[in-house]
Enzyme design. Structure first.
Site, PDB file in Angstrom:
ATOM      1  N   ALA A  34      82.323 -28.296  84.509  1.00 52.14           N
ATOM      2  CA  ALA A  34      83.847 -29.009  83.866  1.00 52.14           C
ATOM      3  C   ALA A  34      84.869 -28.149  84.127  1.00 52.14           C
ATOM      4  CB  ALA A  34      83.408 -29.502  82.513  1.00 52.14           C
TER       5      ALA A  34
ATOM      6  N   GLY B 257      78.558 -28.218  83.669  1.00 54.31           N
ATOM      7  CA  GLY B 257      79.036 -30.126  83.576  1.00 54.31           C
ATOM      8  C   GLY B 257      78.093 -30.762  85.372  1.00 54.31           C
TER       9      GLY B 257
ATOM     10  N   GLU C 278      74.426 -30.808  84.348  1.00 55.40           N
ATOM     11  CA  GLU C 278      74.215 -32.060  83.446  1.00 55.40           C
ATOM     12  C   GLU C 278      74.121 -33.376  84.241  1.00 55.40           C
ATOM     13  OE1 GLU C 278      76.926 -29.197  80.601  1.00 55.40           O
ATOM     14  OE2 GLU C 278      75.818 -29.762  79.612  1.00 55.40           O
TER      15      GLU C 278
ATOM     16  N   GLU D  99      77.763 -21.313  80.979  1.00 55.63           N
ATOM     17  CA  GLU D  99      79.040 -22.126  80.135  1.00 55.63           C
ATOM     18  C   GLU D  99      79.260 -20.609  79.005  1.00 55.63           C
ATOM     19  OE1 GLU D  99      76.423 -24.060  80.693  1.00 55.63           O
ATOM     20  OE2 GLU D  99      77.432 -26.386  80.742  1.00 55.63           O
TER      21      GLU D  99
HETATM   22  N1  CO8 Z   1      86.852 -25.082  86.575  1.00 58.79           N
HETATM   23  C1  CO8 Z   1      88.198 -25.456  87.512  1.00 58.79           C
HETATM   24  N2  CO8 Z   1      87.885 -24.865  88.784  1.00 58.79           N
HETATM   25  C2  CO8 Z   1      87.261 -24.323  89.102  1.00 58.79           C
HETATM   26  C3  CO8 Z   1      85.420 -24.310  88.747  1.00 58.79           C
HETATM   27  C4  CO8 Z   1      85.287 -24.532  87.339  1.00 58.79           C
HETATM   28  N3  CO8 Z   1      84.540 -24.903  86.136  1.00 58.79           N
HETATM   29  N4  CO8 Z   1      85.138 -23.602  89.481  1.00 58.79           N
HETATM   30  C5  CO8 Z   1      85.553 -23.336  90.405  1.00 58.79           C
HETATM   31  N5  CO8 Z   1      86.509 -23.941  90.634  1.00 58.79           N
HETATM   32  C6  CO8 Z   1      87.698 -23.547  91.499  1.00 58.79           C
HETATM   33  C7  CO8 Z   1      88.260 -21.624  91.647  1.00 58.79           C
HETATM   34  O1  CO8 Z   1      88.912 -21.809  90.226  1.00 58.79           O
HETATM   35  C8  CO8 Z   1      88.641 -21.653  92.391  1.00 58.79           C
HETATM   36  O2  CO8 Z   1      90.217 -22.539  92.458  1.00 58.79           O
HETATM   37  P1  CO8 Z   1      90.722 -20.954  93.284  1.00 58.79           P
HETATM   38  O3  CO8 Z   1      90.492 -20.984  94.918  1.00 58.79           O
HETATM   39  O4  CO8 Z   1      92.531 -22.528  93.294  1.00 58.79           O
HETATM   40  O5  CO8 Z   1      91.103 -20.124  92.456  1.00 58.79           O
HETATM   41  C9  CO8 Z   1      88.337 -22.300  93.185  1.00 58.79           C
HETATM   42  O6  CO8 Z   1      86.977 -22.685  92.874  1.00 58.79           O
HETATM   43  C10 CO8 Z   1      86.854 -21.643  94.492  1.00 58.79           C
HETATM   44  O7  CO8 Z   1      85.592 -21.110  93.385  1.00 58.79           O
HETATM   45  P2  CO8 Z   1      85.475 -19.821  93.772  1.00 58.79           P
HETATM   46  O8  CO8 Z   1      86.564 -19.413  94.390  1.00 58.79           O
HETATM   47  O9  CO8 Z   1      85.154 -18.997  92.670  1.00 58.79           O
HETATM   48  O10 CO8 Z   1      84.496 -19.794  95.141  1.00 58.79           O
HETATM   49  P3  CO8 Z   1      83.199 -18.385  94.969  1.00 58.79           P
HETATM   50  O11 CO8 Z   1      82.262 -19.134  96.708  1.00 58.79           O
HETATM   51  O12 CO8 Z   1      83.741 -17.647  94.706  1.00 58.79           O
HETATM   52  O13 CO8 Z   1      81.935 -18.727  93.438  1.00 58.79           O
HETATM   53  C11 CO8 Z   1      80.695 -20.394  91.691  1.00 58.79           C
HETATM   54  C12 CO8 Z   1      81.895 -19.890  93.867  1.00 58.79           C
HETATM   55  C13 CO8 Z   1      80.452 -19.369  91.578  1.00 58.79           C
HETATM   56  C14 CO8 Z   1      80.474 -21.675  91.998  1.00 58.79           C
HETATM   57  C15 CO8 Z   1      82.578 -19.909  90.698  1.00 58.79           C
HETATM   58  O14 CO8 Z   1      83.274 -20.652  90.968  1.00 58.79           O
HETATM   59  C16 CO8 Z   1      82.005 -20.483  89.846  1.00 58.79           C
HETATM   60  O15 CO8 Z   1      81.388 -19.791  88.402  1.00 58.79           O
HETATM   61  N6  CO8 Z   1      82.478 -21.627  88.464  1.00 58.79           N
HETATM   62  C17 CO8 Z   1      82.760 -21.830  87.533  1.00 58.79           C
HETATM   63  C18 CO8 Z   1      81.192 -21.997  86.951  1.00 58.79           C
HETATM   64  C19 CO8 Z   1      81.194 -22.280  85.392  1.00 58.79           C
HETATM   65  O16 CO8 Z   1      81.263 -21.848  84.766  1.00 58.79           O
HETATM   66  N7  CO8 Z   1      81.034 -23.727  85.340  1.00 58.79           N
HETATM   67  C20 CO8 Z   1      80.549 -24.045  83.794  1.00 58.79           C
HETATM   68  C21 CO8 Z   1      81.664 -25.102  83.870  1.00 58.79           C
HETATM   69  S1  CO8 Z   1      81.676 -24.874  81.818  1.00 58.79           S
HETATM   70  C22 CO8 Z   1      81.274 -26.899  81.303  1.00 58.79           C
HETATM   71  O17 CO8 Z   1      80.543 -27.511  82.627  1.00 58.79           O
HETATM   72  C23 CO8 Z   1      80.543 -27.633  80.366  1.00 58.79           C
HETATM   73  C24 CO8 Z   1      80.264 -29.132  80.625  1.00 58.79           C
HETATM   74  C25 CO8 Z   1      81.119 -29.234  79.053  1.00 58.79           C
HETATM   75  C26 CO8 Z   1      80.957 -29.875  78.965  1.00 58.79           C
HETATM   76  C27 CO8 Z   1      81.073 -31.323  80.757  1.00 58.79           C
HETATM   77  C28 CO8 Z   1      82.051 -32.659  80.528  1.00 58.79           C
HETATM   78  C29 CO8 Z   1      82.821 -33.116  82.011  1.00 58.79           C
END
Ligand code: CO8
Length: 258
Positions: free
Chosen positions: A66, A109, A112, A132
């Site tokens: 998400a 998400g 999921e 999460e």
């Molecule tokens: N949300 C918003 N932006 C994101 C997300 C995200 N989940 N994941 C990545 N991005 C963005 C980053 O902020 C970054 O943007 P910017 O360049 O503007 O800073 C861009 O994407 C590239 O990401 P990274 O620079 O972080 O890339 P890396 O290769 O260093 O890392 C990762 C990749 C490991 C995937 C890292 O991006 C990460 O940890 N992302 C978040 C993963 C996460 O925590 N996901 C769970 C989110 S909570 C959730 O899903 C709850 C679901 C419940 C309801 C769902 C309904 C649809």
């Protein structure tokens, strides 16, 4: 189609392809993307020209979850009333088989969403996780329920409580994915698999998907009763007659409904 801004939706033969397309955010599922994804999926599902739907992302990410930036300041009521949840009931009730084609990250998400599909095909680059817990929350989109059903309690609990990622080979061993495919053959294989499904009788596909879903939701006795009735009902279709006649005549079936 032209009106979408965060996905690409395209019919290729009888396969409906939906490609998540927010590369700047690793396909994070914001509300626009979720709305567009559900809209495109339901349109494909309603069409008798489509026999299989594929949901995929990019080489780098299926979806990294998400959209954290969009969610960060939401409160309880906003989450409950608006948030990410409305509309998914329709997605989960689709009749058409849906394949999740996962390369790169399928997190939160994203994982999921993949589990919501009928099955997952994974590129060898795929990484699955429910991170999460690192954000001070828990899976909110079915992960705490579907992951244990897919890979068992022990592995699911470790994944959800530590937030660690699982690579494609472990995901295949654990039963989370149907098959792992080398990245350079991935899309061709997915296309072939989806086209194979889409070539079958639509009434038979709908019934088979229904029965498989019953297996996830019903006690065994109920599920077996459901299957028995659905199997008998298949004998009321012209595609059953054609399928069995084609077998005895040693030729390919020419189904009416496909
Ligand atoms: N949300 C918003 N932006 C994101 C997300 C995200 N989940 N994941 C990545 N991005 C963005 C980053 O902020 C970054 O943007 P910017 O360049 O503007 O800073 C861009 O994407 C590239 O990401 P990274 O620079 O972080 O890339 P890396 O290769 O260093 O890392 C990762 C990749 C490991 C995937 C890292 O991006 C990460 O940890 N992302 C978040 C993963 C996460 O925590 N996901 C769970 C989110 S909570 C959730 O899903 C709850 C679901 C419940 C309801 C769902 C309904 C649809």
């Amino acid at each position: 189609s032209a009106e979408y801004t965060t996905i690409l939706a395209e019919a290729r033969g009888r396969v409906g392809w939906i490609t998540l397309d927010r590369p700047e955010a690793l396909n994070a599922l914001n509300s626009v993307l979720v709305t567009e994804l559900i809209d495109a999926a339901l349109i494909f599902d309603a069409s008798s020209e489509i026999g299989c739907i594929v949901i995929t992302g990019s080489e780098r990410a299926f979806a990294a979850g998400a959209d954290i930036k969009e969610m960060a300041d939401q409160g309880y009521a906003e989450m409950l009333v608006g948030g990410p949840f409305p509309g998914w009931g329709g997605f989960e009730r689709m009749r058409t088989p849906v394949i999740a084609a996962v390369a790169g990250f399928a997190l939160g998400g994203g994982c999921e969403l993949a589990m919501m599909c009928d099955f997952i095909l994974a590129a060898d680059t795929a990484k699955f996780g429910q991170p999460e817990i690192n954000l001070g929350v828990l899976p909110g989109f079915g992960g705490s329920q579907r992951l244990p059903r897919a890979i068992g309690k022990a592995k699911a609990a470790e994944m959800v409580l530590t937030g660690r990622m699982m690579r494609a080979d472990e995901a295949e061993r654990s039963g989370l994915v149907a098959r792992v495919i080398p990245a350079d053959e991935f899309l061709a294989d997915v296309e072939h698999t989806a086209a194979t499904i889409a070539s079958k009788s639509l009434p038979a596909l709908y019934a088979a998907k229904d029965a498989l879903q019953a297996a996830q939701e019903m006690p065994l006795s109920e599920g077996l009763r459901f299957e028995r009735l659905a199997f008998a009902a298949a004998f009321a279709t012209d595609d059953q007659k054609e399928g069995m006649r084609a077998f005895t005549e040693k030729r390919e079936p020419n189904f009416t409904h496909r």
